[in-house]
Design an enzyme around this catalytic site. Structure first.
Site, mmCIF file in Angstrom:
data_model
loop_
_atom_site.group_PDB
_atom_site.id
_atom_site.type_symbol
_atom_site.label_atom_id
_atom_site.label_comp_id
_atom_site.label_asym_id
_atom_site.label_seq_id
_atom_site.Cartn_x
_atom_site.Cartn_y
_atom_site.Cartn_z
ATOM 1 N N CYS A 1 0.921 -1.096 -0.184
ATOM 2 C CA CYS A 1 -0.059 -0.059 0.149
ATOM 3 C C CYS A 1 1.002 1.015 -0.088
ATOM 4 C CB CYS A 1 -0.601 -0.305 1.083
ATOM 5 S SG CYS A 1 -2.168 -1.054 2.178
ATOM 6 N N GLY B 1 -0.619 0.618 -4.777
ATOM 7 C CA GLY B 1 -1.905 0.604 -4.847
ATOM 8 C C GLY B 1 -3.234 0.691 -5.188
ATOM 9 N N ASN C 1 0.839 0.345 5.993
ATOM 10 C CA ASN C 1 1.258 0.408 4.638
ATOM 11 C C ASN C 1 2.298 -1.214 5.509
ATOM 12 O OD1 ASN C 1 2.226 -1.267 2.019
ATOM 13 N ND2 ASN C 1 4.383 0.557 2.841
ATOM 14 N N GLY C 2 1.733 -2.509 4.579
ATOM 15 C CA GLY C 2 2.779 -3.547 5.104
ATOM 16 C C GLY C 2 1.662 -4.694 5.722
ATOM 17 N N TYR D 1 11.207 -4.766 -7.379
ATOM 18 C CA TYR D 1 9.699 -4.012 -8.576
ATOM 19 C C TYR D 1 8.608 -2.710 -7.614
ATOM 20 C CZ TYR D 1 4.943 -4.991 -9.690
ATOM 21 O OH TYR D 1 3.709 -4.873 -10.771
#
Length: 514
Positions: free
Chosen positions: A2, A28, A102-103, A259
């Site tokens: 995210c 996201g 995020n995570g 990535y």
């Protein structure tokens, strides 16, 4: 994966947050949300889809205030189709708190049970982020007496969060009437950058998943928030920070550089662009070993993330570099309409080869990584269809053989093409003449070199199965995969969101949360 952003400014922040989320859209595309703070009042709007589709002019006009947080969602835990799990999340006690994360937490099941039995808090969704918010809210509540909140209370609460929560988390939160909070897990697995902007009225502060947000929003990059560190910025602009973990150790996720992150970002002092160039250097040595005759006519990247690595590899091997694919950037979600259910969705919808770059040539394709292999197989066939003689496929990353539990939606072990197959068998499965993988040691060396030798250890669990938090067992992975494969894990029936989860948290911008 995210993307999160948080800001305390001297002027309205609705446009700034919207623009910041657009910059983070690559992290996201499932849902987006913004909450702004106006005095003791929150304004929220969130929904499913891309940022540009979630927010309309009427929504933006209602997001009042000089501070706020935003989130773009790529689901990794919970239900991918549930609007109730769009972020930010909100709780009304103490004070009123909204949080974006995020995570991925690795002990969320235990946390939710503990929340219910000991803390008497209700978690209404499957999201680990809602559990994290409630842990934070409970720890702040335990330390407050009356309507007073101090930086010490905030930092003591976050210290307790670190002791209770395991996994990866970069967090931004707003506490109504007080300020912005941001913190990072003790290993710094997920990134979080901090920036400042000087105005005549005072200093403005912005935190975001990637430094590129600071660049594009006119903020000066200050530093990364350290592993285990917490930052508290009052709505008046007073800045406070404290290390909230007794033994933090930076072990960032290497897949950010492979990535996820934008190449123009700098994460923990590592330029993503430089890291990918060095991946290309390292991969060139492996290609030289694997294809000693060098019967390669051209090096072509599979857009977009592999371009830096492919260019540097071509330079190192003294081979021509060409752009051989056109990518349609305007393809959004695809839908299975009546009569099309049996038709295979092709990668050609988004990617099309330039035939002249392939016809009659021995081609070396460069990709950032190979996960399931289904897309790689289609691309290789596509290249053969336009006349390539030989097709080699090289990956800038090692074989992906294990699930990633720290915020990347990796498939199950059975779905990963590298699981239980040799490189030759993978090449046969994909249809390539050879598949060449980066060595893990070479990937780590590339990122270490890009850091100037400062960072030597990275979170690499999807390649080697070594989980830095030390709590991931085969039983945990089995349960995770069983949940992923369950037909009820994301939908009650095809096309419908999970109606078993009552959405108690959604707020449109025209409604005030408190």
């Amino acid at each position: 994966m995210c993307g999160i952003v948080g800001v305390v400014a001297k002027t309205p922040v609705n446009q700034l947050l919207y623009d910041g989320l657009l910059v983070l859209q690559h992290r996201g595309q499932d849902a987006a949300g913004i909450v702004t703070a106006e005095g003791h009042m929150f304004h929220m709007h969130k929904g499913q889809g891309l940022v540009r589709d979630v927010f309309r002019t009427r929504n933006m006009r209602s997001l009042l205030g000089n501070a706020g947080i935003g989130h773009v969602r790529y689901p990794t835990a919970g239900s991918a189709s549930s609007l109730a799990e769009s972020q930010p999340f909100y709780v009304n006690s103490p004070f009123g708190i909204v949080l974006a994360h995020n995570g991925n937490l690795t002990n969320d099941k235990e946390l939710k049970d503990d929340m219910y039995r000991s803390d008497l808090r209700h978690i209404n969704t499957n999201s680990d982020s809602e559990a994290l918010l409630n842990v934070l809210a409970h720890e702040i509540s335990r330390r407050t007496q009356g309507p007073i909140l101090t930086p010490k209370i905030v930092f003591d609460a976050i210290e307790a969060v670190h002791s209770r929560v395991r996994g990866a988390y970069a967090v931004v939160a707003l506490i109504a009437g007080f300020g912005l909070v941001a913190f990072r897990d003790p290993h710094g697995i997920r990134p979080l950058s901090l920036g400042r902007h000087e105005t005549q009225e005072g200093t403005e502060y912005l935190v975001a998943s990637e430094s590129v947000v600071l660049d594009t929003m006119g903020f000066k990059f200050w530093r990364d928030i350290a592993p285990g560190e917490a930052v508290y910025v009052s709505f008046d602009g007073e800045f406070h920070n404290r290390q909230c973990h007794p033994s933090p150790k930076l072990v960032p996720c290497i897949f950010e550089h492979v990535y996820f992150a934008r190449p123009d970002s700098v994460i923990d002092g590592i330029s993503v662009h430089d890291a990918r160039l060095k991946m290309g250097e390292q991969l060139a040595s492996k290609v030289r070993e694997m294809v000693p005759e060098m019967d390669i006519d051209v090096v072509i990247p599979i857009p977009d993330t592999s371009r830096d690595s492919a260019l540097e590899l071509a330079n190192a091997l003294n081979l021509p570099y060409r752009e051989g694919f056109m990518k349609n950037r305007y393809i959004g979600r695809t839908f299975i309409m009546p009569g099309q259910a049996s038709r295979k969705k092709s990668v050609r919808q988004k990617l099309n080869p330039i035939a002249g770059e392939f016809r009659g040539k021995n081609v070396l394709l460069i990709d950032d990584s190979i996960v399931r292999g289904t897309t790689s197989k289609e691309i290789v066939q596509m290249v053969r269809d336009v006349g390539a003689k030989k097709v080699y496929l090289a990956s800038a990353a090692p074989p992906v053989m294990y699930p990633h539990v720290y915020g990347i939606d990796m498939p199950t072990r059975a779905e990963l093409i590298a699981t239980g197959r040799t490189h030759a068998e993978i090449a046969t499965e994909i249809g390539a003449d050879a598949v060449i993988y980066q060595d893990l040691s070479a990937l780590i060396q590339a990122c270490t070199d890009a850091s100037g030798g400062v960072i030597t250890e990275f979170e690499t669990s999807c390649f080697d199965g070594k989980y830095i938090t030390g709590d991931i067992t085969d039983a945990y992975l089995d349960a995770l995969e069983a949940k992923r494969l369950s037909p009820l894990s994301t939908k009650t029936k095809e096309g419908d969101a999970d109606s078993r989860v009552l959405d108690l948290n959604i707020g449109v911008a025209e409604q005030n949360l408190i």
